[in-house]
Enzyme design. Sequence first.
Site, mmCIF file in Angstrom:
data_model
loop_
_atom_site.group_PDB
_atom_site.id
_atom_site.type_symbol
_atom_site.label_atom_id
_atom_site.label_comp_id
_atom_site.label_asym_id
_atom_site.label_seq_id
_atom_site.Cartn_x
_atom_site.Cartn_y
_atom_site.Cartn_z
ATOM 1 N N VAL A 39 32.043 59.098 34.501
ATOM 2 C CA VAL A 39 33.374 59.021 33.908
ATOM 3 C C VAL A 39 34.025 57.680 34.251
ATOM 4 C CG1 VAL A 39 34.668 60.198 35.772
ATOM 5 C CG2 VAL A 39 35.404 60.433 33.399
ATOM 6 N N ASP A 40 33.723 57.128 35.407
ATOM 7 C CA ASP A 40 34.277 55.833 35.812
ATOM 8 C C ASP A 40 33.870 54.729 34.828
ATOM 9 O OD1 ASP A 40 35.579 54.246 38.113
ATOM 10 O OD2 ASP A 40 33.670 53.227 37.889
HETATM 11 P P1 ADP Z 1 31.314 61.884 40.586
HETATM 12 O O1 ADP Z 1 30.697 60.600 41.078
HETATM 13 O O2 ADP Z 1 32.682 62.135 41.201
HETATM 14 O O3 ADP Z 1 30.398 63.046 40.690
HETATM 15 P P2 ADP Z 1 30.780 61.536 37.702
HETATM 16 O O4 ADP Z 1 31.442 60.553 36.824
HETATM 17 O O5 ADP Z 1 29.339 61.323 38.013
HETATM 18 O O6 ADP Z 1 31.672 61.588 39.058
HETATM 19 O O7 ADP Z 1 30.934 62.995 37.106
HETATM 20 C C1 ADP Z 1 32.100 63.745 37.146
HETATM 21 C C2 ADP Z 1 32.217 64.577 35.889
HETATM 22 O O8 ADP Z 1 32.716 63.754 34.844
HETATM 23 C C3 ADP Z 1 30.913 65.187 35.384
HETATM 24 O O9 ADP Z 1 31.150 66.534 35.006
HETATM 25 C C4 ADP Z 1 30.620 64.335 34.139
HETATM 26 O O10 ADP Z 1 29.902 65.073 33.155
HETATM 27 C C5 ADP Z 1 32.013 64.075 33.669
HETATM 28 N N1 ADP Z 1 32.204 62.992 32.672
HETATM 29 C C6 ADP Z 1 31.411 61.939 32.383
HETATM 30 N N2 ADP Z 1 31.957 61.209 31.385
HETATM 31 C C7 ADP Z 1 33.120 61.818 31.035
HETATM 32 C C8 ADP Z 1 34.139 61.586 30.057
HETATM 33 N N3 ADP Z 1 34.087 60.527 29.234
HETATM 34 N N4 ADP Z 1 35.192 62.459 29.992
HETATM 35 C C9 ADP Z 1 35.275 63.515 30.829
HETATM 36 N N5 ADP Z 1 34.357 63.785 31.763
HETATM 37 C C10 ADP Z 1 33.295 62.960 31.864
#
Ligand code: ADP
Length: 181
Positions: A39-40
């Site tokens: 998501v980042d």
């Molecule tokens: P972390 O490192 O905190 O685990 P991640 O980004 O790997 O964070 O994943 C956190 C959640 O965000 C996961 O459920 C992933 O599927 C979700 N995610 C990824 N892209 C998006 C998006 N564009 N919008 C909402 N959620 C997302």
Amino acid sequence: MNKQIKQTDLEMIQGDITKAQVDAIVNAANSELIGGGGVDGAIRRAGGDAIEGACAEIRRREGGCPTGKAVITPGGNLHAKYVIHTVGPVWEGGNSGEAELLASCYKESLRLAVENNIQSIAFPSISTGIYGYPTEQAAVVALTAVKELVLQSNTVPATIQFILFDEATHACYVDALLTVF
Ligand code: ADP
């Protein structure tokens, strides 16, 4: 699925958080505040250089963001005016304070939202991607933390959304909503 707590609408939505029509979206960041995947990466791509510029400034000033805390930057090209970056715990089996740290992410993010007069905010499922937190457990921790903070505070955003990327994660949060309320 929606739920009302006091004056706050709590909404579970399946979708892409970068498209959210809210004042602030929350990013699952890393403690260095350096662009990652998940998501980042999606938020930084959609928001553009303003986000990295503000993160670089926070890195210079404060060295980053500790696990369980949150910092705020502009949203750049996003609809959201702000991004609140919070650092979830890496799952290490559950006995390393992960639940407390994850709850703190949601509470610290909501406190920053109130300080900045944010009326609507959207969270992703923090820590359940690359950081490996089991989603069923994370969903209960997340909704319990939000419920506690809303019940304790006089001022809270009018709308709190959870925007869950995939169907399985969305289903976990809907189940947790029924458990926690
Ligand atoms: P972390 O490192 O905190 O685990 P991640 O980004 O790997 O964070 O994943 C956190 C959640 O965000 C996961 O459920 C992933 O599927 C979700 N995610 C990824 N892209 C998006 C998006 N564009 N919008 C909402 N959620 C997302």
